[in-house]
Design an enzyme around this catalytic site. Structure first.
Site, mmCIF file in Angstrom:
data_model
loop_
_atom_site.group_PDB
_atom_site.id
_atom_site.type_symbol
_atom_site.label_atom_id
_atom_site.label_comp_id
_atom_site.label_asym_id
_atom_site.label_seq_id
_atom_site.Cartn_x
_atom_site.Cartn_y
_atom_site.Cartn_z
ATOM 1 N N GLY A 184 9.399 30.635 -10.915
ATOM 2 C CA GLY A 184 8.682 30.617 -9.683
ATOM 3 C C GLY A 184 9.635 30.570 -8.471
ATOM 4 O O GLY A 184 10.155 29.351 -8.661
ATOM 5 N N ASN A 215 -7.180 23.336 3.644
ATOM 6 C CA ASN A 215 -6.592 24.760 3.226
ATOM 7 C C ASN A 215 -7.525 25.849 3.799
ATOM 8 O O ASN A 215 -7.043 26.762 4.501
ATOM 9 C CB ASN A 215 -6.331 24.833 1.622
ATOM 10 C CG ASN A 215 -4.856 24.569 1.564
ATOM 11 O OD1 ASN A 215 -3.856 25.067 2.093
ATOM 12 N ND2 ASN A 215 -4.693 23.464 0.707
ATOM 13 N N SER A 244 -0.234 25.237 3.206
ATOM 14 C CA SER A 244 -0.003 26.468 2.635
ATOM 15 C C SER A 244 -0.570 27.732 2.590
ATOM 16 O O SER A 244 -0.158 28.789 2.710
ATOM 17 C CB SER A 244 0.356 26.135 1.436
ATOM 18 O OG SER A 244 -0.840 25.660 0.697
ATOM 19 N N GLY A 299 9.933 30.604 -5.565
ATOM 20 C CA GLY A 299 9.433 30.164 -4.024
ATOM 21 C C GLY A 299 10.205 28.837 -3.604
ATOM 22 O O GLY A 299 11.208 28.399 -3.946
ATOM 23 N N ALA A 300 9.563 28.292 -2.332
ATOM 24 C CA ALA A 300 10.320 27.231 -1.864
ATOM 25 C C ALA A 300 10.074 25.933 -2.569
ATOM 26 O O ALA A 300 10.995 25.034 -2.652
ATOM 27 C CB ALA A 300 9.692 26.894 -0.476
ATOM 28 N N GLY A 359 9.932 25.792 -6.057
ATOM 29 C CA GLY A 359 11.021 25.706 -7.178
ATOM 30 C C GLY A 359 12.239 25.819 -6.725
ATOM 31 O O GLY A 359 12.977 24.715 -7.217
ATOM 32 N N ASN A 369 -6.712 19.441 -0.266
ATOM 33 C CA ASN A 369 -6.432 20.799 -0.296
ATOM 34 C C ASN A 369 -7.946 21.654 -0.034
ATOM 35 O O ASN A 369 -7.955 22.697 0.749
ATOM 36 C CB ASN A 369 -5.844 21.129 -1.669
ATOM 37 C CG ASN A 369 -4.357 21.288 -1.551
ATOM 38 O OD1 ASN A 369 -3.645 21.060 -0.596
ATOM 39 N ND2 ASN A 369 -3.746 20.906 -2.780
ATOM 40 N N LYS A 376 -5.843 15.315 -5.521
ATOM 41 C CA LYS A 376 -5.083 16.021 -4.595
ATOM 42 C C LYS A 376 -6.067 17.188 -3.916
ATOM 43 O O LYS A 376 -5.878 17.627 -2.778
ATOM 44 C CB LYS A 376 -3.788 16.775 -5.032
ATOM 45 C CG LYS A 376 -3.101 17.613 -4.041
ATOM 46 C CD LYS A 376 -1.817 17.975 -4.483
ATOM 47 C CE LYS A 376 -0.953 18.773 -3.494
ATOM 48 N NZ LYS A 376 0.248 19.681 -3.935
#
Lengths: 328, 328
Positions: free
Chosen positions: B23, B209, B272, B25-26, B28, B205, B201
C-alpha cells in the site's frame, strides 16, 4: 374586451383577458403559450431571450403537439407594461433573493389578479401583505418543461395545474382562470385550500429534489432502483406529511405510497433542482426544505432526514472560502 | 537478526524485524518511515512512485519534525519480496475490488504476521480465512497524512495507532509491534478487542466521511458550524453506536459527544473520503457504511440516516448511463 388574437378554431376563446407573465423560463413560456391559445392576450417579460422572442416568439416542442406562441407584447421588465393586466402570472423560482412584490409592483393595477405559480410553501404571504386589495391566486404546475435554446421550450410530460384563491375559499377570478386553462388544453383543478395543495406537492419535491442533487443528478428511476434510496425518499415524505398534519394540512394516508407509485411509472426523470444545480443556478432549498423544517421546529415535529438533506444541500451550494486540506 | 539499518541514537532499536509495507499511499509511507526510524528493515511496494522512491526515498514533512525514509528495498509488487517478512503491513484502502489475500499471498511466509491497517469493519475475515495459521493484527491509524507529490508525504496532525490480535486476545506479535511503533515515536494503544475498536472509529468515519463528500467537500468545521448538519452527524453516530451495541460491541455512552467535542477542537479538516472523491478515487463506502447497514439489517436496528447517506454516495459515484433529462 377587444380580442387582439387569432381565435383557435378547436378551442374557441371563452374569454380574452390580458395576462402579463413575469418569469421568462420554461414554465412561463409554456403556460403563457397555452393561455394565448385559449384566447388571452399574453404579454411576456424576457431578459436574456428578449431579442429572439420579440422577433420569433417562442417555439414549444410538446408531447401534446408542437405549437408556436407569439406574445401580444414582449417587454424587458414589468415596468414597461403600460396598462395593468387582468392577470399577472408569476412563474419565477421561489428564491429568498427575489423580492416579488417589488418586482411586480410597477405592473400591477388595482384590479389585477396576481397568480403565483411557484414551488414551495409559505410563498404567498409577502405578496398578500404587499397587495392586500388584489385577489391572489396560488397555483401549482405539475409539468416537465425545459428551455432548450433561446425562444425554444421542450415540454416532456404532464402539464396539469392546481389553482385556488389565497388563503382559501371560492373566487370568480379563479373560475375564470380555470376556464382559460381548460380552453388552452391544460387540465386544471380548482381548490379552496391551495396551501394544503402546496404541502401535497411538497411531499414529492422535498424528497426527490434534494436527493437528486446530492446523489449526483440522479434520475427518479435511479433513485427508486436503490432500496436504501427509496427508503430515504420514503422517510422524507413521511416527515413532510407529519409536519403538514400538525400545521393543519391533513394529507391522505396514502400520499406517500401514491407519490412513490406514480413516480415508479414515470420515465427516468431529472428534477428541476438537479437541472438548476447542473446549470449552476440557485436552488429553491428554502421554499422547499427550509420552510418545512421551520414548521417542524415550531410544531415540535422532528425532521432528521429533511434537515440532513437541507444541511448538505446548503453546504454543497455554499460560497467556498479557502479551505485547508487534511486527511483522516 | 542482522541489522541492515542505521540505528537512531535517540530511539535505539528495540528490535529489528523485517517489514513489508503493501500500500504505497501516505499512510504506508508515513508508518513505514516511523517503523524504519525504530530500527525495522522496512521494504515498500510502490506502483506509480517506484522510480522516485527507489532513487530518493520518501520525504515526510511532519508537524512532529520532517524526516526522510529510505526503504530497505523498493519493490514493484509483493511477489518481488524474496524472503517472507516478519510483518506484512497492509495500508491499502478498504475496497471491495481489492482482493487482499491474493495480493499478499506471494509475499507471506508461514511465520509472517499480517497487519491490516485499514478503515472500516469486517475487513479481517477474508484474510483470516486465507491465512489461518498466520497471526493477524488488526490496526487502526488515527492520522492526517497526504501524499503531496511522488515520494513526498505531508503529515498534518495526529498519528496514534491502535493494534490488537484478530479476533481477540493477547499476543506476543502485538507486543513486539507496539514496542516498535513506540520506538518510532508513534503513540500505540494495544487492545484485546480490535473489532470493538473498529466500531469505535467507525462512529466518526461513518458520519463525517460521507457527509463531507455529499456536502461538496465540506470541512469538519463547516459541517459542525451548521446546526442541521451537526444534527445529521449526531444522528448517524447514534445509529452506529446502536448497531455496534447489538453486534456485541458496547461503546461508552459518551462516545457521540466525545467525537463531536474532539472534532470541534480540530482545525478545519477534509476527510479522507472527501480527498478521495476530489481525486476521483474509489470511496470506502462499503467498508465504512455498507457493512454497518448490513449489520443493522441483520440485527433489526433501523439506520435511516446511514442508509440515506450510503444511497446518495453510491448514486453519486455510480457509472453513469445515458440519462434523459426532464424537469419538474
Amino acid at each position: 374586451m377587444p380580442a387582439h388574437h387569432t381565435p383557435n378554431p378547436n378551442n374557441p376563446p371563452v374569454d380574452s383577458p390580458s395576462i402579463l407573465v413575469v418569469g421568462s423560463g420554461a414554465v412561463g413560456g409554456f403556460y403563457g403559450g397555452k393561455l394565448a391559445k385559449a384566447g388571452a392576450r399574453v404579454t411576456t417579460v424576457q431578459r436574456s431571450d428578449f431579442e429572439v422572442v420579440r422577433q420569433q416568439g417562442i417555439a414549444i416542442e410538446s408531447i401534446d403537439g408542437d405549437f408556436h406562441f407569439t406574445p401580444h407584447e414582449v417587454l424587458r421588465s414589468p415596468g414597461e407594461c403600460k396598462t395593468p393586466p387582468d392577470y399577472l402570472l408569476v412563474t419565477l423560482k421561489s428564491l429568498p433573493e427575489l423580492d416579488i412584490p417589488t418586482l411586480i409592483r410597477p405592473a400591477a393595477g388595482p384590479g389585477t389578479v396576481i397568480v403565483l405559480m411557484q414551488n414551495g410553501i409559505d410563498i404567498e404571504e409577502p405578496v398578500a401583505r404587499a397587495f392586500p386589495d388584489n385577489p391572489l391566486i396560488s397555483a401549482l404546475a405539475f409539468v416537465c418543461v425545459q428551455r432548450i435554446a433561446p425562444g425554444r421550450i421542450r415540454h416532456l410530460c404532464f402539464g396539469r395545474v392546481t389553482i385556488g384563491l389565497y388563503p382559501s375559499g371560492p373566487s370568480a377570478a379563479v373560475g375564470r382562470l380555470e376556464r382559460l386553462f381548460r380552453a388552452g388544453g391544460i387540465p386544471c383543478q380548482v381548490t379552496e385550500q391551495p396551501r394544503t395543495a402546496r404541502w401535497a406537492k411538497l411531499v414529492w419535491n422535498a424528497a426527490f429534489n434534494p436527493v437528486s442533487v446530492l446523489a449526483g443528478h440522479a434520475t427518479t428511476t435511479e433513485m427508486l432502483a436503490m432500496p436504501e434510496c427509496e427508503q430515504l425518499i420514503t422517510e422524507v415524505m413521511k416527515e413532510v406529511v407529519s409536519v403538514a398534519r400538525l400545521a393543519g394540512h391533513e394529507l391522505p394516508e396514502s400520499t406517500v405510497e401514491e407519490n412513490l407509485r406514480a413516480t415508479r411509472r414515470m420515465e427516468p426523470y431529472l428534477t428541476s433542482m438537479a437541472l438548476d444545480h447542473m446549470a449552476n443556478r440557485p436552488l429553491e432549498s428554502e421554499a422547499i426544505l427550509g420552510a418545512a423544517i421551520r414548521h417542524g421546529e415550531r410544531l415540535g415535529v422532528p425532521t432528521p432526514c429533511l434537515s440532513g438533506l437541507y444541511a448538505m444541500l446548503t453546504l454543497l451550494t455554499r460560497k467556498r472560502p479557502g479551505e485547508s486540506e487534511t486527511t483522516v
